[in-house]
Structures are given as C-alpha cells and as structure tokens.
Design an enzyme around this catalytic site. Sequence first.
Site, PDB file in Angstrom:
ATOM      1  N   LYS A   9       0.893  -1.309  -0.255  1.00  0.00           N
ATOM      2  CA  LYS A   9       0.009   0.027   0.121  1.00  0.00           C
ATOM      3  C   LYS A   9       1.077   1.191   0.006  1.00  0.00           C
ATOM      4  O   LYS A   9       2.020   1.228   0.237  1.00  0.00           O
ATOM      5  CB  LYS A   9      -0.716  -0.086   1.292  1.00  0.00           C
ATOM      6  CG  LYS A   9      -0.171  -0.127   2.487  1.00  0.00           C
ATOM      7  CD  LYS A   9      -1.141  -0.037   3.768  1.00  0.00           C
ATOM      8  CE  LYS A   9      -0.269   0.001   4.924  1.00  0.00           C
ATOM      9  NZ  LYS A   9      -1.033  -0.562   6.176  1.00  0.00           N
ATOM     10  N   TYR A  28      17.059  30.562   6.432  1.00  0.00           N
ATOM     11  CA  TYR A  28      15.755  31.200   6.729  1.00  0.00           C
ATOM     12  C   TYR A  28      15.775  31.248   8.191  1.00  0.00           C
ATOM     13  O   TYR A  28      16.257  30.321   9.001  1.00  0.00           O
ATOM     14  CB  TYR A  28      14.566  30.562   6.570  1.00  0.00           C
ATOM     15  CG  TYR A  28      13.940  30.488   5.023  1.00  0.00           C
ATOM     16  CD1 TYR A  28      13.751  31.990   4.604  1.00  0.00           C
ATOM     17  CD2 TYR A  28      13.995  29.401   4.276  1.00  0.00           C
ATOM     18  CE1 TYR A  28      13.190  32.055   3.240  1.00  0.00           C
ATOM     19  CE2 TYR A  28      13.479  29.450   2.895  1.00  0.00           C
ATOM     20  CZ  TYR A  28      13.254  30.973   2.421  1.00  0.00           C
ATOM     21  OH  TYR A  28      12.611  30.799   1.128  1.00  0.00           O
TER      22      TYR A  28
HETATM   23  C1  PLP Z   1      -0.363  -1.620   6.681  1.00  0.00           C
HETATM   24  C2  PLP Z   1      -0.929  -2.701   7.266  1.00  0.00           C
HETATM   25  C3  PLP Z   1      -0.238  -3.841   7.428  1.00  0.00           C
HETATM   26  C4  PLP Z   1       1.317  -4.233   7.463  1.00  0.00           C
HETATM   27  O1  PLP Z   1       1.744  -3.351   8.658  1.00  0.00           O
HETATM   28  P1  PLP Z   1       3.344  -3.435   8.951  1.00  0.00           P
HETATM   29  O2  PLP Z   1       3.525  -3.011  10.342  1.00  0.00           O
HETATM   30  O3  PLP Z   1       3.922  -2.663   7.709  1.00  0.00           O
HETATM   31  O4  PLP Z   1       3.914  -4.802   8.650  1.00  0.00           O
HETATM   32  C5  PLP Z   1      -1.007  -5.169   7.713  1.00  0.00           C
HETATM   33  N1  PLP Z   1      -2.292  -5.194   7.826  1.00  0.00           N
HETATM   34  C6  PLP Z   1      -2.906  -4.140   7.772  1.00  0.00           C
HETATM   35  C7  PLP Z   1      -4.673  -4.048   8.030  1.00  0.00           C
HETATM   36  C8  PLP Z   1      -2.440  -2.902   7.560  1.00  0.00           C
HETATM   37  O5  PLP Z   1      -3.099  -1.858   7.107  1.00  0.00           O
END
Ligand code: PLP
Length: 393
Positions: free
Chosen positions: A47, A277
């Site tokens: 994702k 800045y």
């Molecule tokens: C992002 C996510 C993961 C992966 O989590 P990590 O900490 O990156 O391993 C697994 N399950 C869900 C539902 C997530 O949203």
Amino acid sequence: MSSFNDQENILARRPTWAEIDLNHLAANFKRVKQRVGPVARVMAVVKANAYGHGAVACARRLVSEGADWFGVALPEEAIELRSAGITQPVLCLGGFWPGQAAACIQHQLTPVVYRLDMFEALNQAALNAGVVADVHVKVDTGMGRLGIRFDGLSEFVAALERFRNVRIDGIMSHLAAADDASCQPLTRDQIQRFEDAVVVFRDHGYRPTHLHLANSAGVYGHREAWGNMVRPGGVLYGLWRDVLPLTTTKPELLPVMSLHTRISLLKWVPPGETIGYGCTFEASRRSLIATLPVGYHDGYMRGLSNRAHVIVRGMYAPVVGRISMDLTLIDVTNVSGVEVDDQVTLLGWDRQNAELKIVAEDLARIVGTLSYEVTCGISERVPRVYISADYTN
Ligand SMILES: *Cc1c(COP(=O)(O)O)cnc(C)c1O
C-alpha cells in the site's frame, strides 16, 4: 508526473534521486518466508506506493520471489497493480467506497468488508456480472478502527446469509500494539478474540480459507498470531528498528531505499554570519557550506534542520540552518577534497565506507515519527532508480 520515473533521462535532470534496491527487497521477503515456513502464506503489503518504494516495481519483483498475495489500502492502488499485469490476489485493506463495487469485481480484487451495506453493494455488483465475489471480513478485536466489533459479531454474521453472490474467503483482524511489551495483555486478548470470531463464522457454516492478523510486529513477535497468512509491510522494506518488539533478536533485514543528491554550490562563510531562513545557524568559524538541491517538498523534512547529518566522501557532514522547500545546506569544512557535484547520501549506506549509514529510523527519531512516514514521505518529485541486477560492493 510519470516522466519523473523515466530512468533513462536521469542525467538530464536535477541530480536528486531515491535508489530502490530490489535485491534487498527480495532478500527481506525471503527472510520472512523462511520465518513463517509452511505454516503461513505471505501477503506482501504494498500500500501507499509500497511505503514510497514504488508499488509496481516492488510487486513485480515480489511476484518472481513467490509472493502469494498483495495487500493495498485502496481499490485504486489494486487497479494500478492489475494494469501493470499483476495477477496475484490483491486484498484492499481499507475496503472500498460507494461506486467501486463493480470495479472490484471487474478487476478481481478482494475487498475487506466490515459493514452490511458493503456486502449489499458487492452482492448486487456480483449478481449483475454473473459472478461470485470474494471478500475478507474484518473483525475489530481491539484496534478500535476498521472492523466489526468482536462482541457484536454473531448478529452480523447471521445477517450475511442472503448475500448469495458474496463468498467469505477470509477473516482478518489487525494488531494494535504487537511491538509493545507493555501492551502484551491487549495483544493476547486480540489473538483470543480473533480465534473466537473464527468460531462464530464456523458455527454459521462458513469455512473461510484465509485467517490472518499478523503485521510485521506480529510476524516477528507473536507466533500465535500467524493464522495461515501473514501481512508484513515494513520489514519487507528493511524498516524494523522502530517497528518490531525490542525483544526481537536483531533481524537480518536490509534497507531498500536510499536517498541521494549532488552538491550544487560551495562557498566559504566567515565566522559570525548566519545562513538560511530564520538565522538558525551561525558560523562559529570560517565554514565551507554546500548547497544541496533537495528540500522538504522532496520529503527531506524541515524538522531535520540543524539536527540531521548526511554522508559526503566517506564522512558525516551536518545539516546547517533551516531546510527549505527545495534546498538544504550542509557544513563540509572538514571534508577534504570536497567538490561541486560530489554525491551526497541523505539516507542509506556509503558505498566507500559501509560503516557510515543513515537509516530511516534515525531520521524518524529526530523528528519524532515512524520510519514508515520517512519513506512514504519521499515525494513524487524524487525519481526512483531501481537496482535489480546482482552486484557486489
Ligand atoms: C499496513 C498494514 C499492514 C502491514 O503493517 P506493517 O507494520 O507494515 O507490517 C498489515 N495489515 C494491515 C491491515 C495494514 O493496514
């Protein structure tokens, strides 16, 4: 924006780039696979553009390494994978939005569902298409976020019978604090509630294939949470120091992203003058200051001003003054032989001196965030250069 990903023209543009080492990604994936062995399938979570690493390139490599499933947040992200020719099952972890049910079916996506109207919409779209749609039902076992509350599950499951064109292929939940020993009681409760939830589905005659609740911290810290599929994200990208339980023995995971630029200007600044800045840095001696063409719009966070360091010619050099939107200043007074166009590493390993390294967890600690936010934050303006050939260095 897609032209920024054109690797061939990299020399014709600003020399600021992120290197994505797909060999390291593959090595990390193998570690996870070895860890869970035959017990669990591995859903690679890609994702948010694979936590900033580039979802399509990462997913393609992971396919060749044997990834069983992919996890994304949005159907839009899943469709991007489908358009790139990824045919593995893709779970949409955040569910889907009104109007996306038909697209989920058309692209054979598996959405997570947690409301009856989602079943309703998907059932209708599946009926229209003459197919049966797979879903994974999410149970909230203690995260308090997405999912049907564990204590209200029976009623919910009893209402599902009428959705004849939806098949429950999986049941899942998400761990809230699997990395935190002080939250062990919650993690234990979550695992127990998940097992109870599976029984509720079984009692109603459902036999889902996939049962899963382990993120990276679950994979490394809670064997009992593996179910028959695990969902690692962070560890695949070599992010673990602020992700895994502190008790985990140091995993052999390799960082996948590094961030580089080149010095675009060098100048001597007399003592007593301020730079950048807000006059936040005053030269205490005659100082050689280098300008770097990278700034907070690239994801090199302003909170790193006067606090981070970079690597130049096998030496650390401090960031001085405020990081601005497109430019950053570093003090290279002590870097002998430094020249305009020298490569600078803002994140990653030094090729000449492997002792020198800056990991995303370091930058995250400085600004008080998580390593994930560092890699996710490297913006689209920064081209990703993929390393995939075997190389030794
Ligand atoms: C992002 C996510 C993961 C992966 O989590 P990590 O900490 O990156 O391993 C697994 N399950 C869900 C539902 C997530 O949203």
